[in-house]
Design a protein around this motif. Structure first.
Motif, mmCIF file in Angstrom:
data_model
loop_
_atom_site.group_PDB
_atom_site.id
_atom_site.type_symbol
_atom_site.label_atom_id
_atom_site.label_comp_id
_atom_site.label_asym_id
_atom_site.label_seq_id
_atom_site.Cartn_x
_atom_site.Cartn_y
_atom_site.Cartn_z
ATOM 1 N N ASN A 45 -0.479 -1.970 -10.638
ATOM 2 C CA ASN A 45 -0.580 -0.767 -9.820
ATOM 3 C C ASN A 45 -2.039 -0.327 -9.869
ATOM 4 O OD1 ASN A 45 2.155 -0.641 -9.208
ATOM 5 N ND2 ASN A 45 2.611 0.548 -11.028
ATOM 6 N N VAL A 46 -2.587 0.034 -8.712
ATOM 7 C CA VAL A 46 -3.998 0.406 -8.620
ATOM 8 C C VAL A 46 -4.135 1.739 -7.891
ATOM 9 C CG1 VAL A 46 -6.263 -0.252 -7.692
ATOM 10 C CG2 VAL A 46 -4.701 -2.019 -8.527
ATOM 11 N N VAL A 47 -4.937 2.633 -8.462
ATOM 12 C CA VAL A 47 -5.344 3.873 -7.796
ATOM 13 C C VAL A 47 -6.856 3.781 -7.657
ATOM 14 C CG1 VAL A 47 -5.472 6.385 -7.953
ATOM 15 C CG2 VAL A 47 -3.425 5.190 -8.781
ATOM 16 N N THR A 50 -9.324 7.034 -0.453
ATOM 17 C CA THR A 50 -8.430 6.920 -1.610
ATOM 18 C C THR A 50 -7.277 6.001 -1.235
ATOM 19 O OG1 THR A 50 -7.094 8.840 -0.986
ATOM 20 C CG2 THR A 50 -8.931 9.235 -2.501
ATOM 21 N N THR A 51 -6.740 5.328 -2.228
ATOM 22 C CA THR A 51 -5.566 4.490 -2.008
ATOM 23 C C THR A 51 -4.784 4.321 -3.306
ATOM 24 O OG1 THR A 51 -4.747 2.414 -1.042
ATOM 25 C CG2 THR A 51 -6.707 2.264 -2.432
ATOM 26 N N GLU A 52 -3.500 4.096 -3.149
ATOM 27 C CA GLU A 52 -2.622 3.637 -4.223
ATOM 28 C C GLU A 52 -1.960 2.383 -3.689
ATOM 29 O OE1 GLU A 52 0.087 6.475 -5.906
ATOM 30 O OE2 GLU A 52 -1.354 8.096 -5.643
ATOM 31 N N MET A 53 -2.043 1.301 -4.461
ATOM 32 C CA MET A 53 -1.508 0.026 -3.978
ATOM 33 C C MET A 53 -1.009 -0.823 -5.137
ATOM 34 S SD MET A 53 -5.069 -1.776 -2.888
ATOM 35 C CE MET A 53 -6.530 -1.527 -3.871
ATOM 36 N N LYS A 54 -0.276 -1.853 -4.785
ATOM 37 C CA LYS A 54 0.202 -2.832 -5.748
ATOM 38 C C LYS A 54 -0.507 -4.141 -5.438
ATOM 39 C CE LYS A 54 4.422 -2.478 -7.008
ATOM 40 N NZ LYS A 54 4.211 -1.856 -8.275
ATOM 41 N N ILE A 99 0.866 -1.175 0.000
ATOM 42 C CA ILE A 99 0.000 0.000 0.000
ATOM 43 C C ILE A 99 0.906 1.228 0.000
ATOM 44 C CG2 ILE A 99 -1.765 1.297 1.245
ATOM 45 C CD1 ILE A 99 -2.617 -1.419 2.487
ATOM 46 N N ASN A 100 0.888 1.976 -1.100
ATOM 47 C CA ASN A 100 1.713 3.183 -1.207
ATOM 48 C C ASN A 100 1.135 4.305 -0.366
ATOM 49 O OD1 ASN A 100 3.262 1.801 -3.084
ATOM 50 N ND2 ASN A 100 2.192 2.693 -4.826
ATOM 51 N N SER A 101 -0.185 4.465 -0.439
ATOM 52 C CA SER A 101 -0.852 5.505 0.339
ATOM 53 C C SER A 101 -2.300 5.098 0.553
ATOM 54 C CB SER A 101 -0.787 6.860 -0.364
ATOM 55 O OG SER A 101 -1.530 6.826 -1.564
ATOM 56 N N MET A 102 -2.887 5.646 1.623
ATOM 57 C CA MET A 102 -4.275 5.362 1.928
ATOM 58 C C MET A 102 -4.799 6.505 2.790
ATOM 59 S SD MET A 102 -5.847 1.903 3.633
ATOM 60 C CE MET A 102 -6.046 2.259 5.362
#
Length: 151
Positions: free
Chosen positions: A125-127, A139-143, A91-94
């Motif tokens: 990669n998912v936004v 919101t999230t950015e994750m792999k 999880i890059n950001s959440m």
């Protein structure tokens, strides 16, 4: 508006962990899904949908896209004879702006980019953004990783 198949034919999840009711659209790299929060949902506590539930909703939405993408490539992820598993690897950001309540309707938009594609392994990669009544809840950015194994 296009009619999409029942969600149970697109992803392997079932109640009480299922966090999508229907697919709104899948176009290019973007999937839009809907989920009306059920009071019996696994991720509900004290009348609210948890952070983990919001994350799982985003992950399931991204796999809706991946299923359509790979079906176009003539690959079925969940068919008999396959043992596929998908999971969040990073999880890059959440950001959680608020926790939705039971009976709220989540509208989730995911943009999924397939960054690695091998016969038995996909990495994406998912936004994702989730709104409730037009207010940004999450919101999230994750792999995400999908492993496919023939039985």
């Amino acid at each position: 508006m296009k009619n999409y198949p029942e969600i149970e034919t697109l992803i392997p999840h079932r109640k009480p962990i299922l966090c999508i009711d229907k697919v709104i659209s899948v176009e290019d790299l973007v999937a839009k899904t809907q989920y009306k929060i059920d009071e019996k949902a696994l991720f509900c506590t004290n009348g609210s949908f948890s952070e983990l539930g919001l994350l799982e909703n985003a992950a399931q939405s991204s796999f809706v896209f991946l299923n359509f993408f790979l079906k176009d490539a003539k690959e079925n992820l969940w068919s008999d004879g396959k043992d596929s598993i998908g999971f969040i690897s990073h999880i890059n950001s959440m950001t959680v702006n608020f926790l939705p309540k039971v009976h709220d309707k989540l509208l989730t938009t995911t943009t999924t980019e397939l960054v690695f594609d091998a016969e038995n392994l996909k990495i994406c990669n998912v936004v994702a953004e989730t709104t409730v009544n037009s207010e940004l809840a999450f919101t999230t950015e994750m792999k995400m990783i999908l492993q496919i194994r023939e039985l």
